[in-house]
Scaffold this active site. Structure first.
Site: not given
Length: 425
Positions: A44, A135, A165, A201, A220, A225
């Site tokens: 933009r 996504k 990914h 994580e 998420d 995944h």
């Protein structure tokens, strides 16, 4: 040498600067681009080519890498405001039609329909056109369908590449490669007693508090995944890999809604989550989720699939552990090129090697390369997404009805075996 044009919408955004341009550079160093292949960076902001390249180099240091300046010569910048038809007219003047033309939508899904419409109005939806979609592709089944319907008016399913990914990770690629190249393992596949798919994580939500609070761990990580990894394990291998997605759709459609939420689903939130920046003070969003899922297929009926994801855990872990009836286990490490096979008669695990010895592209580079090559194997079909959302929606409804309580856990100190005991009983 690769021959294509790629238009990157959202070129000044975080994902583009952190992952996408570096991944395109990685492809360039491996395969090279034809002289007239172009990367048209679109955003933009009104920037000159020089201003954009200066910004890009500040963020990525690409100019200081080997072949970096050669790669940068393929990049130009065009200001395209997604709600401005005239900007798309300018884009149509420079976009090609005689080779693959790829549009990467690194933009909010709220702009997908408008952008697709403008491309079509300017005759940029021809046979060589491909769309790469980032996504989130929906918040539930309803919105997932709405996004697709708004795009499918102008583009066919075979032109759409939904990027995840995780499917580009070497560890995930190893699952399919090992199954294809090891007939003995396919015999073992009929003796699977349980599967554990785990991504833990140590980090919290960091700067994503506002975004994360709207979606949680289930949307998420599990919806895309982990269910994609599940489908690679449970699918029947087709004779032709082009039919792989059809087989994955069949698997995902057999996911069974929980019969007993409290024994099959555990959700929790790390202590201090509600104090994170832009997180609601009474948030019910889960940062930990563990699901004991079942498939209604002849091969896997009664076999539990444990899907586990959490933040602020004591350690990082990304793995798939497959348990066989004879006490043997096979473990894939999703973030590295390592596979171990533990046999009951052997004291030490066996380290298995994959057949592909070539240097492996990192996830985004691998998937971008596949899209350039028009290879859909590592991209989800719309029907895969819909099947996964049917399952996830039942869990979301259960959360809303408090079918399983929202527990609390201490950051970096969760005792997993004790916490997950109800699932393994």
């Amino acid at each position: 040498m690769l021959d294509f044009d790629l238009v990157l919408f959202g070129a000044t955004g975080d994902l583009a600067m952190r992952k996408l341009f570096v991944s395109l550079y990685e492809i360039y160093t491996h395969y090279g681009f034809k002289n007239d292949s172009r990367i048209i960076a679109s955003g933009r902001k009104e920037l000159s080519n020089e201003e954009f390249l200066t910004l890009l180099c500040e963020k990525t240091q690409l100019h200081s890498r080997e072949k970096g300046r050669e790669f940068l010569a393929h990049i130009s910048y065009l200001c395209v405001r997604l709600d401005n038809p005239k900007d798309f007219e300018e884009l149509s003047k420079i976009a090609t039609k005689n080779k693959p033309l790829i549009f990467y939508f690194s933009i909010s899904p709220s702009f997908f329909a408008t952008t697709a419409q403008h491309l079509a109005k300017n005759a940029l939806n021809h046979a060589n056109t491909r769309l790469i979609l980032e996504k989130p592709l929906g918040h539930d089944l309803k919105t997932c369908k709405e996004i697709f319907q708004s795009i499918s008016v102008f583009f066919k399913e075979e032109q759409i590449f939904r990027i995840d990914h995780y499917l580009g990770k070497k560890g995930v690629q190893n699952i399919l490669e090992l199954r294809l190249n090891n007939p003995i393992l396919n015999i073992l596949w009929d003796q699977i007693s349980a599967v554990e798919i785990c991504v833990y994580e140590t980090l919290g939500v960091e700067e994503r508090g506002e975004f994360y609070d709207k979606i949680g761990a289930l949307r998420d990580m599990v919806q895309n995944h982990l269910l994609q990894v599940l489908s690679l394990i449970a699918t029947d291998l087709p004779n032709n890999l082009k039919d792989l997605r059809k087989e994955k759709i069949k698997v995902l459609k057999t996911l069974q809604p929980p019969k007993d939420f409290k024994k099959q689903v555990i959700r929790a939130q790390y202590q201090g989550y509600r104090d994170e920046n832009k997180v609601h003070k009474e948030s019910q969003t889960e940062t930990f989720v563990a699901i004991k899922a079942f498939l209604d297929t002849p091969k896997f009926k009664g076999v539990p699939f444990y899907l586990k994801h959490a933040k602020k855990m004591p350690h990082n872990q990304a793995s798939v552990k497959i348990h066989f009836n004879a006490v043997n286990t096979l473990e894939f490490f999703l973030s590295q090129d390592k596979i171990t096979l533990t046999l009951k008669d052997h004291q030490n695990p066996l380290i298995l090697e994959t057949h592909n010895k070539q240097e492996f592209l990192r996830p985004y580079a691998k998937l971008l390369y596949d899209a350039i090559q028009n290879n859909h194997n590592n991209f989800a079909h719309q029907l895969e997404l819909e099947a996964s959302w049917v399952f996830i929606d039942t869990l979301i409804e259960g959360f809303m009805n408090n079918a399983t309580p929202l527990y609390s856990y201490e950051s970096h100190h969760l005792n997993e075996s004790e916490f997950l005991k109800p699932l393994y009983q």
